[in-house]
Design a protein around this motif. Structure first.
Motif, PDB file in Angstrom:
ATOM      1  N   HIS A 248      77.957  -8.975 -17.384  1.00  0.00           N
ATOM      2  CA  HIS A 248      77.797  -7.624 -17.943  1.00  0.00           C
ATOM      3  C   HIS A 248      76.596  -7.522 -18.873  1.00  0.00           C
ATOM      4  O   HIS A 248      76.422  -6.518 -19.550  1.00  0.00           O
ATOM      5  N   ASN A 249      75.817  -8.565 -18.953  1.00  0.00           N
ATOM      6  CA  ASN A 249      74.558  -8.483 -19.682  1.00  0.00           C
ATOM      7  C   ASN A 249      73.638  -9.579 -19.190  1.00  0.00           C
ATOM      8  O   ASN A 249      74.067 -10.511 -18.489  1.00  0.00           O
TER       9      ASN A 249
ATOM     10  N   TYR B 283      75.871  -2.096 -19.030  1.00  0.00           N
ATOM     11  CA  TYR B 283      77.236  -1.569 -19.024  1.00  0.00           C
ATOM     12  C   TYR B 283      77.411  -0.478 -17.981  1.00  0.00           C
ATOM     13  O   TYR B 283      77.534   0.698 -18.301  1.00  0.00           O
TER      14      TYR B 283
ATOM     15  N   GLN C 288      82.281 -14.842 -25.060  1.00  0.00           N
ATOM     16  CA  GLN C 288      81.902 -13.779 -24.124  1.00  0.00           C
ATOM     17  C   GLN C 288      82.121 -14.259 -22.684  1.00  0.00           C
ATOM     18  O   GLN C 288      82.625 -13.522 -21.849  1.00  0.00           O
TER      19      GLN C 288
ATOM     20  N   ASN D  72      79.787  -0.458 -26.909  1.00  0.00           N
ATOM     21  CA  ASN D  72      79.651   0.045 -25.538  1.00  0.00           C
ATOM     22  C   ASN D  72      80.995   0.281 -24.853  1.00  0.00           C
ATOM     23  O   ASN D  72      81.068   0.363 -23.639  1.00  0.00           O
TER      24      ASN D  72
ATOM     25  N   TYR E 155      83.898  -1.644 -24.829  1.00  0.00           N
ATOM     26  CA  TYR E 155      84.691  -2.755 -24.311  1.00  0.00           C
ATOM     27  C   TYR E 155      86.096  -2.734 -24.897  1.00  0.00           C
ATOM     28  O   TYR E 155      86.292  -2.514 -26.090  1.00  0.00           O
TER      29      TYR E 155
ATOM     30  N   TRP F 128      78.960  -4.098 -12.010  1.00  0.00           N
ATOM     31  CA  TRP F 128      79.673  -5.348 -12.248  1.00  0.00           C
ATOM     32  C   TRP F 128      80.315  -5.887 -10.984  1.00  0.00           C
ATOM     33  O   TRP F 128      80.540  -7.090 -10.853  1.00  0.00           O
TER      34      TRP F 128
ATOM     35  N   GLN G 203      69.343   0.070 -18.321  1.00  0.00           N
ATOM     36  CA  GLN G 203      69.357   0.723 -19.645  1.00  0.00           C
ATOM     37  C   GLN G 203      68.422   1.925 -19.664  1.00  0.00           C
ATOM     38  O   GLN G 203      68.677   2.911 -20.366  1.00  0.00           O
TER      39      GLN G 203
ATOM     40  N   GLU H  93      79.519  -5.188 -27.672  1.00  0.00           N
ATOM     41  CA  GLU H  93      80.503  -4.858 -26.630  1.00  0.00           C
ATOM     42  C   GLU H  93      81.371  -3.689 -27.082  1.00  0.00           C
ATOM     43  O   GLU H  93      81.617  -2.747 -26.318  1.00  0.00           O
TER      44      GLU H  93
ATOM     45  N   PRO I 125      80.013  -0.161 -14.849  1.00  0.00           N
ATOM     46  CA  PRO I 125      81.124  -0.812 -14.132  1.00  0.00           C
ATOM     47  C   PRO I 125      80.891  -0.985 -12.630  1.00  0.00           C
ATOM     48  O   PRO I 125      81.279  -2.004 -12.062  1.00  0.00           O
TER      49      PRO I 125
ATOM     50  N   PRO J  48      72.304  -5.611 -22.577  1.00  0.00           N
ATOM     51  CA  PRO J  48      73.538  -5.163 -21.936  1.00  0.00           C
ATOM     52  C   PRO J  48      73.275  -4.407 -20.637  1.00  0.00           C
ATOM     53  O   PRO J  48      72.229  -3.788 -20.465  1.00  0.00           O
TER      54      PRO J  48
ATOM     55  N   ARG K 148      84.652 -12.721 -19.746  1.00  0.00           N
ATOM     56  CA  ARG K 148      84.239 -12.391 -18.367  1.00  0.00           C
ATOM     57  C   ARG K 148      85.109 -13.157 -17.359  1.00  0.00           C
ATOM     58  O   ARG K 148      85.472 -12.660 -16.294  1.00  0.00           O
TER      59      ARG K 148
END
Lengths: 380, 338
Positions: free
Chosen positions: B235-236, B148, A271, A302, A304, B153, B87, A299, B150, B146, A275
């Motif tokens: 991302h998490n 998620y 992971q 969601n 990915y 990020w 979340q 992932e 973007p 998570p 990244r």
């Protein structure tokens, strides 16, 4: 002075009593005799066992693990579901990353007298003490993930695990079988490198790493200088952060490598590598795979769709159900550690390592794999 | 040329550190020419930013004679709070604020035990570290949480002018801002006074408890900010993130000239300290040094930092004693003459 003498005397008395209490452990019940049903020995301990598990009282099993992790939680959750299907209750016991704590807690449970069997998920470094305590108690146990070996490398207790080297090899093989699909047929193979993220203190994980490297070198025998094995131990923890740092440091310090095949013995590191690929803007130059599927599933669920394209998936039930059925067979007395799963045994081993069913999956195939496992084992 | 200024400069910690960093970089460059390539430099800047952000808060505490060993856990928890808030549907800027508020609460708890219950900062934050680590596992069930989104990020991966990673810029801005606070404000001077001699500071009318509380709260917030940046990058939010955060921050701060005994140091030294550690770590990977030797080297740098701090403090004390004796003799002589 008098005070010191009294305290010393009290300590001596306490020590004497403690030693006396320890010696009483020798007067234990004789070990349970195992009865082996030789007529059914080819199905004993298998899912296809012709046994009505609900014709007996529920067994009480303990899942004794060395330290907390997401894998432990997932395994325990799978055991809870499996217990409903195979009529046993499961509780957990943690070793808090300490062999002493592990042994103390285990002995407490043994002395309690109501545990029918143990699933052990522990560090093999203190296996001798562990086996001595459990064999003395007569309580059957099943190793999960990590096998116990003797000095000759022979497995000496039934284990549900994985052939670690084969798992790593399969992961590396997927990369070399599929890189052209992502990079095109005319990619210059002399500029392809392997970034292999290891965790060297674990022999099992080291075996995976070796498998990955061997698969790469079999395909690219002239690329030995392009193999970079980095050790997650330098980062201190098994985390994506460490994988990120190691990946980015290695990639930016080796500009001669234009395309990276990245693999890892652990999904957390993979992971981190994913990244790093994104942060460096080099998703198109990375192809990542790993052993383990929990994180990548999340992932994919969601949305990915980056460089981390595949993993070796192993359902928790692929471990827990065979482990449970095998342990039940030993507790029932239908098998012994030496007779369990004889047909699956490697000739060099005294006891069998049951290789959990696994498969390389991608975003398109992972759901199918897990559905198949659920239906095979009747759980989930 | 001002000889005494040059002598002072060559004798100063900062220049010595810069020289060591340059020498180490040059060595790694000789062994691997890609070490000073732009991509690698960007990578080093990125790698500095997480620990650097925690180091800013830790440096202030160390100057005041305190320490927070739970900073790594606070960073981890801050990231998790942010991810949980995202979340739950909160926009990420609000989730960031929630994480900072959480970090401030953690700092406040530390301050309570230090100021009210009078437990040494080292001991109480060591205990609190265990509590936070356990709570992190309880809250997350040991699974990464998570995040998620973007746009979120970008906090961990955007660049400024195409070169400087945003987390690095944030770290530098914080260092400059807190550096100005330390050197240009009464509050900053009070921090030094508390670290130098808490009793004397109290007698001068400074309230050490209030300042120490502010520093712990500030440290908690900065640790949480570092955790949020790490969450954005990964991302998490992982329950295993930042486990060595506090030790890395202390190493960087002490290497940069901040005394573990308090009363001495600055942000410039912190920056160079964190740069040296990151360059060292990146260089060891770049040259492919076997991992076990890397661990030895990383431990050695901590021992070197603490030893240097010990000898610096000893030299400083001797210098102060000498100056004090000289001052008293002059005073006595002047009195006799008059």
């Amino acid at each position: 002075m008098k005070k010191i003498a009294v305290i010393a005397l009290a300590l001596i008395v306490a020590m004497t009593l403690a030693l006396g209490a320890c010696s009483k452990d020798n007067e234990k019940e004789p070990e349970k005799e195992m009865v082996v049903d030789t007529e059914k020995s080819d199905t004993v301990g298998y899912v296809t066992d012709d046994v009505d598990h609900f014709a007996r009282d529920p067994y009480n099993f303990v899942y004794a693990y060395y330290d907390e992790s997401a894998l432990v939680d997932a395994t325990f959750a799978a055991f809870e579901v499996t217990g409903k299907a195979y009529n046993f209750s499961i509780t957990r016991m943690s070793g808090n990353e300490s062999p002493e704590t592990y042994m103390q807690n285990l002995q407490t449970l043994i002395d309690r007298g109501d545990v029918d069997g143990f699933f052990l998920d522990t560090d093999p470094q203190f296996q001798d003490r562990l086996m001595e305590a459990l064999d003395k108690s007569g309580i059957p146990y099943m190793n999960m993930y990590t096998a116990f070996f003797d000095a000759n490398g022979s497995c000496i207790r039934p284990t549900v695990g994985m052939k670690q080297y084969d798992a790593g090899y399969a992961t590396g093989q997927w990369l070399v079988d599929n890189y052209k699909a992502y990079w095109g047929e005319d990619v210059d193979t002399s500029t392809i490198g392997l970034l292999n993220i290891d965790f060297s203190v674990s022999p099992d994980l080291q075996a995976r790493t070796n498998g990955i490297t061997d698969a790469f070198l079999k395909e690219f025998p002239d690329n030995e200088d392009n193999v970079f094995v980095v050790d997650g131990l330098t980062g201190g923890t098994v985390s994506a952060e460490v994988g990120y740092d190691l990946s980015s440091q290695t990639v930016t310090a080796n500009s001669k490598i234009k395309k990276w095949l990245v693999s890892s013995c652990l999904e957390n590191y993979a992971q981190g590598a994913a990244r790093a690929a994104e942060a460096l803007g080099r998703d198109a130059d990375f192809l990542i795979s790993d052993v383990g599927s929990i994180i990548l599933q999340d992932e994919w669920n969601n949305g990915y769709d980056g460089a981390w394209k595949s993993c070796l998936a192993i359902s928790d039930y692929a471990y827990c159900v065979p482990g449970a059925v095998g342990l039940i067979a030993m507790v029932d007395g239908r098998a012994t550690p030496e007779t369990l799963w004889e047909a699956e045994r490697d000739p060099k081993d005294k006891c069998t390592i049951w290789a959990a069913e696994n498969q390389m999956v991608t975003k398109d195939t992972y759901k199918e794999y897990f559905a198949k496992i659920d239906s095979t084992y009747g759980v989930g | 040329m001002n000889i005494s200024r040059l002598k002072r400069a060559f004798g100063s910690n900062y220049l010595a550190l810069i020289a060591v960093t340059a020498a180490v970089s040059l060595l790694f460059y000789i062994l691997n020419h890609d070490f000073l390539a732009l991509d690698n430099i960007k990578n080093i800047m990125n790698a500095m930013s997480f620990t650097g952000t925690i180091t800013v808060g830790m440096a202030l505490l160390l100057i005041a004679g305190e320490v927070d060993l739970a900073s790594g856990a606070e960073a981890c928890f801050g990231g998790i709070v942010c991810a949980i808030a995202i979340q739950a549907g909160l926009p990420w800027p609000l989730a960031l604020v929630a994480a900072l508020a959480f970090g401030a609460c953690c700092g406040f708890i530390n301050a309570f035990f230090v100021n009210v219950v009078h437990i040494m900062g080292f001991i109480c934050t060591l205990g609190i570290l265990g509590i936070y680590n356990g709570l992190v596992s309880v809250v997350t069930d040991n699974h990464p949480v998570p995040a998620y989104v973007p746009s979120f990020w970008k906090l961990g991966s955007a660049t400024v002018f195409g070169i400087f990673p945003l987390p690095f810029v944030i770290m530098v801005v914080l260092m400059v801002a807190y550096g100005l606070v330390l050197t240009r404000t009464n509050f900053g001077r009070n921090i030094f006074m508390i670290g130098g001699n808490r009793r004397a500071a109290r007698l001068c009318g400074i309230n050490p408890s209030r300042i120490v509380t502010a520093l712990y709260v500030n440290n908690g917030m900065l640790a949480a900010l570092a955790g949020v940046i790490l969450t954005a990058r990964m991302h998490n939010a992982s329950p295993m993130a930042a486990s060595t955060g506090a030790i890395d921050a202390i190493t960087a701060a002490v290497l940069g000239g901040i005394s573990f005994l308090g009363g001495v140091g600055g942000m410039g030294g912190c920056f160079i300290g964190i740069l040296l550690i990151t360059v060292f770590s990146a260089g060891l990977t770049a040259i492919g040094l076997p991992s076990y030797w890397q661990i030895v080297a990383q431990g050695a740098i901590l021992v070197f930092a603490l030893s240097a701090d010990f000898f610096n403090s000893k030299a400083r004390r001797k210098r102060l004693e000498r100056d004090e004796i000289k001052r008293r003799r002059e005073f006595a002589r002047n009195k006799e003459e008059s």
